[in-house]
Design an enzyme around this catalytic site. Structure first.
Site, mmCIF file in Angstrom:
data_model
loop_
_atom_site.group_PDB
_atom_site.id
_atom_site.type_symbol
_atom_site.label_atom_id
_atom_site.label_comp_id
_atom_site.label_asym_id
_atom_site.label_seq_id
_atom_site.Cartn_x
_atom_site.Cartn_y
_atom_site.Cartn_z
ATOM 1 N N ALA A 143 -12.452 -5.915 13.005
ATOM 2 C CA ALA A 143 -11.937 -7.276 13.165
ATOM 3 C C ALA A 143 -10.643 -7.476 12.384
ATOM 4 O O ALA A 143 -9.700 -8.111 12.870
ATOM 5 C CB ALA A 143 -12.987 -8.289 12.703
ATOM 6 N N ASP A 166 -2.577 -8.337 -6.276
ATOM 7 C CA ASP A 166 -3.680 -8.531 -5.332
ATOM 8 C C ASP A 166 -3.117 -9.309 -4.155
ATOM 9 O O ASP A 166 -2.994 -10.525 -4.193
ATOM 10 C CB ASP A 166 -4.820 -9.297 -6.008
ATOM 11 C CG ASP A 166 -5.943 -9.643 -5.033
ATOM 12 O OD1 ASP A 166 -5.895 -9.177 -3.872
ATOM 13 O OD2 ASP A 166 -6.860 -10.384 -5.428
ATOM 14 N N ARG A 173 0.264 5.615 -1.845
ATOM 15 C CA ARG A 173 -0.429 6.808 -1.353
ATOM 16 C C ARG A 173 -0.447 6.823 0.168
ATOM 17 O O ARG A 173 -0.143 5.835 0.822
ATOM 18 C CB ARG A 173 -1.877 6.850 -1.862
ATOM 19 C CG ARG A 173 -2.020 6.946 -3.360
ATOM 20 C CD ARG A 173 -3.468 7.229 -3.767
ATOM 21 N NE ARG A 173 -4.378 6.180 -3.330
ATOM 22 C CZ ARG A 173 -5.708 6.274 -3.416
ATOM 23 N NH1 ARG A 173 -6.261 7.368 -3.882
ATOM 24 N NH2 ARG A 173 -6.473 5.286 -3.009
ATOM 25 N N TYR A 210 -14.144 -4.110 9.465
ATOM 26 C CA TYR A 210 -12.878 -3.369 9.488
ATOM 27 C C TYR A 210 -12.192 -3.532 10.845
ATOM 28 O O TYR A 210 -10.990 -3.813 10.917
ATOM 29 C CB TYR A 210 -13.153 -1.900 9.196
ATOM 30 C CG TYR A 210 -11.924 -1.020 9.193
ATOM 31 C CD1 TYR A 210 -11.068 -1.010 8.096
ATOM 32 C CD2 TYR A 210 -11.623 -0.199 10.269
ATOM 33 C CE1 TYR A 210 -9.935 -0.190 8.079
ATOM 34 C CE2 TYR A 210 -10.507 0.618 10.263
ATOM 35 C CZ TYR A 210 -9.665 0.622 9.171
ATOM 36 O OH TYR A 210 -8.534 1.426 9.155
ATOM 37 N N ASN A 268 1.004 -2.391 5.144
ATOM 38 C CA ASN A 268 0.126 -1.226 5.200
ATOM 39 C C ASN A 268 -1.067 -1.338 4.261
ATOM 40 O O ASN A 268 -2.004 -0.551 4.373
ATOM 41 C CB ASN A 268 0.941 0.032 4.857
ATOM 42 C CG ASN A 268 0.078 1.260 4.695
ATOM 43 O OD1 ASN A 268 -0.481 1.772 5.661
ATOM 44 N ND2 ASN A 268 -0.046 1.738 3.454
ATOM 45 N N ILE A 274 -6.063 9.814 10.281
ATOM 46 C CA ILE A 274 -4.898 10.431 9.649
ATOM 47 C C ILE A 274 -5.335 11.048 8.321
ATOM 48 O O ILE A 274 -6.102 10.448 7.568
ATOM 49 C CB ILE A 274 -3.787 9.393 9.410
ATOM 50 C CG1 ILE A 274 -3.462 8.651 10.716
ATOM 51 C CG2 ILE A 274 -2.547 10.064 8.839
ATOM 52 C CD1 ILE A 274 -2.954 9.520 11.847
ATOM 53 N N GLY A 296 0.828 -1.197 0.000
ATOM 54 C CA GLY A 296 0.000 0.000 0.000
ATOM 55 C C GLY A 296 0.862 1.246 0.000
ATOM 56 O O GLY A 296 0.518 2.253 0.620
ATOM 57 N N LYS A 353 -8.411 -5.247 11.629
ATOM 58 C CA LYS A 353 -7.318 -4.504 12.253
ATOM 59 C C LYS A 353 -6.928 -5.108 13.607
ATOM 60 O O LYS A 353 -5.754 -5.067 13.997
ATOM 61 C CB LYS A 353 -7.712 -3.031 12.400
ATOM 62 C CG LYS A 353 -7.840 -2.298 11.074
ATOM 63 C CD LYS A 353 -6.513 -2.298 10.310
ATOM 64 C CE LYS A 353 -6.568 -1.460 9.059
ATOM 65 N NZ LYS A 353 -5.256 -1.356 8.361
#
Length: 243
Positions: A158, A64, A16, A156, A91, A189, A13, A160
């Site tokens: 779960a 992917d 960006r 989301y 990331n 952020i 990731g 993380k």
């Protein structure tokens, strides 16, 4: 500043947002940097150009990462281009916000696949080289959602939270091999991902503002340069969650 000359970093990731800034921070500290994105883009080209301008080697892979074969292939290509990976930042991620009653099994599987499974696949692929070197730094980008539930959704949160559990497992098993494994758990952020979600407001944060990508990247650099911190979650959240 950590001294990373002679090291090769892989940032998933990395085209960006937080990943991009971490990749550039590592390059400023002397590392050669590979970034992984989902598809070729002008963003990836811009990161490569900035790394080269800093006098470091750079490479971009596109894959992917929720697919184990593609993840292993991306690591192999990065290693062939720059050398054995000794710094890994997991990331890659998505924040698929939906009302609770609209979250489907497809949404669940996508969040777990991209946010959590990808980190496992990439970590497994880089570990042989790190263990051979008896040196490595692995950083998982988790979230305050792992600790408080957040505002995106349980799928989301779960994904993380899983990163923190996985970090603990790797840290315990690799501590005697010169490999540290830690997590960073940011809150809100300032990134394009955040700006695309109009449900998220800075007044959720006690400090009263969104964080900056540079404030997360500086933590990643600190962890890259420290061989005594392992198994820890560093919270960059403006006071939203205190531990």
């Amino acid at each position: 500043m950590a001294e990373l000359h002679g090291k090769v970093a892989l940032v998933t990731g990395g085209t960006r947002g937080i990943g991009r800034e971490i990749a550039l921070e590592f390059a400023r500290a002397g590392a050669d940097v590979a970034i992984v994105g989902r598809k070729h883009s002008e963003d990836a080209d811009a990161v490569l150009a900035e790394v080269h301008a800093l006098g470091r080697k750079a490479h971009a892979c596109f894959a992917d990462l929720s697919n184990a074969t593609d993840a292993a292939s991306a690591v192999a290509k990065a290693s062939a281009a720059l050398g054995p990976i000794s710094l890994l930042v997991n990331n890659a991620g998505i924040n698929p916000s939906k009302p609770l009653d609209q979250i489907s099994p497809v949404d669940w599987n996508e969040a777990i696949g991209i946010n959590l499974s990808s980190a496992f696949y990439v970590t497994q692929a880089v570990l042989p080289a790190m263990r051979a070197q008896q040196w490595g730094r692995i950083i998982m980008l988790s979230s305050v959602a792992a600790q408080l539930g957040g505002v995106i959704g349980p799928h989301y949160a779960a994904s993380k939270a899983g990163l923190i559990g996985m970090m603990h497992g790797y840290a315990a098993l690799l501590a005697k091999e010169g490999i540290t494994v830690n997590a960073i758990a940011p809150a809100l952020i300032e990134t394009e991902m955040l700006k695309s979600n109009n449900r998220i407001r800075p007044d959720l944060i006690p400090i009263g503002r969104f964080g900056k990508v540079e404030e997360v990247a500086s933590i990643a650099l600190m962890l890259a340069g420290n061989g005594y911190i392992t198994g820890q979650t560093i919270n960059a959240n403006g006071g939203w969650y205190m531990s």
